[in-house]
Scaffold this motif. Structure first.
Motif, PDB file in Angstrom:
ATOM      1  N   ALA A 107       0.194  -4.905  -7.838  1.00 27.99           N
ATOM      2  CA  ALA A 107      -1.079  -5.632  -7.736  1.00 27.99           C
ATOM      3  C   ALA A 107      -1.390  -5.996  -6.284  1.00 27.99           C
ATOM      4  O   ALA A 107      -2.544  -6.234  -5.939  1.00 27.99           O
ATOM      5  CB  ALA A 107      -1.043  -6.891  -8.598  1.00 27.99           C
ATOM      6  N   ASP A 108      -0.363  -6.017  -5.434  1.00 24.42           N
ATOM      7  CA  ASP A 108      -0.540  -6.433  -4.045  1.00 24.42           C
ATOM      8  C   ASP A 108      -0.149  -5.384  -3.006  1.00 24.42           C
ATOM      9  O   ASP A 108      -0.451  -5.558  -1.822  1.00 24.42           O
ATOM     10  CB  ASP A 108       0.252  -7.713  -3.774  1.00 24.42           C
ATOM     11  N   TYR A 109       0.551  -4.339  -3.420  1.00 24.38           N
ATOM     12  CA  TYR A 109       1.021  -3.304  -2.493  1.00 24.38           C
ATOM     13  C   TYR A 109       0.728  -1.938  -3.084  1.00 24.38           C
ATOM     14  O   TYR A 109       0.814  -1.751  -4.300  1.00 24.38           O
ATOM     15  CB  TYR A 109       2.539  -3.416  -2.266  1.00 24.38           C
ATOM     16  N   VAL A 110       0.415  -0.981  -2.220  1.00 24.55           N
ATOM     17  CA  VAL A 110       0.149   0.373  -2.690  1.00 24.55           C
ATOM     18  C   VAL A 110       0.712   1.373  -1.686  1.00 24.55           C
ATOM     19  O   VAL A 110       0.741   1.116  -0.483  1.00 24.55           O
ATOM     20  CB  VAL A 110      -1.366   0.599  -2.907  1.00 24.55           C
ATOM     21  N   ILE A 111       1.156   2.495  -2.233  1.00 25.48           N
ATOM     22  CA  ILE A 111       1.577   3.614  -1.394  1.00 25.48           C
ATOM     23  C   ILE A 111       0.418   4.605  -1.413  1.00 25.48           C
ATOM     24  O   ILE A 111       0.244   5.355  -2.367  1.00 25.48           O
ATOM     25  CB  ILE A 111       2.880   4.252  -1.925  1.00 25.48           C
ATOM     26  N   ALA A 112      -0.391   4.549  -0.382  1.00 31.95           N
ATOM     27  CA  ALA A 112      -1.570   5.411  -0.262  1.00 31.95           C
ATOM     28  C   ALA A 112      -1.976   5.450   1.203  1.00 31.95           C
ATOM     29  O   ALA A 112      -1.860   4.449   1.910  1.00 31.95           O
ATOM     30  CB  ALA A 112      -2.715   4.867  -1.116  1.00 31.95           C
ATOM     31  N   GLY A 113      -2.445   6.570   1.656  1.00 28.42           N
ATOM     32  CA  GLY A 113      -2.830   6.711   3.056  1.00 28.42           C
ATOM     33  C   GLY A 113      -4.074   5.921   3.406  1.00 28.42           C
ATOM     34  O   GLY A 113      -4.935   5.672   2.560  1.00 28.42           O
ATOM     35  N   GLY A 114      -4.161   5.518   4.670  1.00 31.52           N
ATOM     36  CA  GLY A 114      -5.352   4.835   5.169  1.00 31.52           C
ATOM     37  C   GLY A 114      -5.088   3.558   5.920  1.00 31.52           C
ATOM     38  O   GLY A 114      -5.957   3.052   6.606  1.00 31.52           O
ATOM     39  N   GLY A 115      -3.880   3.009   5.814  1.00 33.96           N
ATOM     40  CA  GLY A 115      -3.525   1.816   6.574  1.00 33.96           C
ATOM     41  C   GLY A 115      -2.720   2.223   7.796  1.00 33.96           C
ATOM     42  O   GLY A 115      -1.728   2.947   7.670  1.00 33.96           O
TER      43      GLY A 115
END
Length: 163
Positions: A107-115
């Motif tokens: 809900a608070d962390y994601v593994i996804a490109g863009g940061g």
């Protein structure tokens, strides 16, 4: 290019795309350039540029939604916690959610490109430049391109190859 080659290139990006100074004016300049590119190329993007304690720039172009801002929030958290580009997490771990034992709640962390971590000479990582709206590798590429442009570096030497 192999995943190991991509990881090495992202590490190079993180190590070399270092700002000499970062403040409100720099955030505005980088963010405005990304917005201008998004408008010129008809890209639907949310862009957030911040230090860890406050947002310095935010924009959303047509075609984005609340969900994009939520993805940005979760990518920022991942960059801050793991001190690396969120796309590097994708390359190192895959896109599956963090396991429960990690303490990184999906809900608070994601593994996804863009940061992308904002690193300042002599200070280290002080914030994040985060984008949502395109596939993760492309979100990452927009961030890298903007930092290269700001630092007047050759984008080709920092760009991940198209997949």
């Amino acid at each position: 290019m192999s995943a190991a080659d991509d990881i090495a290139l992202v590490k190079k990006q993180e190590a070399e795309l270092v700002l000499p100074v970062f403040d409100e004016a720099v955030a505005y300049e980088i963010g405005s350039a990304i917005r201008a590119r998004a408008l010129a190329e008809n890209l639907s993007l949310v862009v957030d540029i911040r230090t860890w304690d406050r947002q310095l720039f935010f924009t959303a172009t047509a075609g984005t939604s609340f969900d994009n801002a939520e993805w940005v929030r979760r990518k920022i958290n991942s960059v801050r916690r793991f001190q690396r580009a969120s796309y590097r997490l994708v390359l190192e771990r895959g896109e599956a959610p963090f396991p429960p034992q990690s303490g990184a709640d999906p809900a608070d962390y994601v593994i996804a490109g863009g940061g992308f971590p904002i690193r300042v000479t002599g200070a280290g990582i002080v914030g994040a430049l985060t984008i949502s709206g395109l596939p993760g590798r492309d979100d990452h590429g927009v961030a890298v391109d903007a930092l290269c442009d700001h630092l007047r570096l050759d984008k080709k030497s920092f760009a991940l190859p198209k997949q």
